[in-house]
Design a protein around this motif. Sequence first.
Motif, short mmCIF file in Angstrom:
data_model
loop_
_atom_site.label_atom_id
_atom_site.label_comp_id
_atom_site.label_asym_id
_atom_site.label_seq_id
_atom_site.Cartn_x
_atom_site.Cartn_y
_atom_site.Cartn_z
N ASP A 57 19.26 -12.32 -9.26
CA ASP A 57 20.04 -11.11 -9.47
C ASP A 57 20.41 -11.01 -10.93
N SER A 59 20.70 -7.78 -14.40
CA SER A 59 21.11 -6.44 -14.80
C SER A 59 19.94 -5.73 -15.47
N MET A 60 20.11 -4.43 -15.65
CA MET A 60 19.14 -3.63 -16.38
C MET A 60 19.11 -4.12 -17.82
N PRO A 63 21.02 0.24 -21.58
CA PRO A 63 22.31 0.81 -21.14
C PRO A 63 22.10 1.82 -20.02
N PRO A 64 22.96 1.83 -19.08
CA PRO A 64 24.28 1.22 -19.01
C PRO A 64 24.30 -0.21 -18.46
N CYS A 65 23.16 -0.89 -18.37
CA CYS A 65 23.08 -2.31 -18.00
C CYS A 65 23.75 -2.64 -16.66
N PHE A 66 23.54 -1.80 -15.67
CA PHE A 66 24.10 -2.07 -14.34
C PHE A 66 23.63 -3.43 -13.83
N GLU A 67 24.51 -4.15 -13.19
CA GLU A 67 24.18 -5.47 -12.65
C GLU A 67 23.73 -5.35 -11.21
N THR A 68 22.74 -4.52 -10.98
CA THR A 68 22.28 -4.25 -9.61
C THR A 68 20.78 -4.46 -9.47
N VAL A 69 20.21 -5.31 -10.30
CA VAL A 69 18.76 -5.49 -10.34
C VAL A 69 18.39 -6.84 -9.73
#
Length: 87
Positions: A57, A59-60, A63-69
């Motif tokens: 797990d 982040s992107m 930006p916005p570098c969501f930690e959902t990857v």
Amino acid sequence: VFFSFLYQIAETSNSFLNRMLNRETITRITYKNDAYLLTGLNIEEIYPETNSFITYDGSMTIPPCFETVTWILMNKPVYLTRMQVNL
């Protein structure tokens, strides 16, 4: 889900990239927001021949570098020629 590939320089070109990046294909896209339907390409052809991989797990990377990857890392490289790497 994002895939991350390691690549290794090879003498033989990657046939998937040859078809995707050939002059006839890339010259059809001239302007921003242009689109061209590529047919006859199987994305699985670019994956290395392996059944092993790791995931983590993260982040992107932009930006916005969501930690959902969920990153998927293959345990073998994709083989590319120097020319394909420089495209």
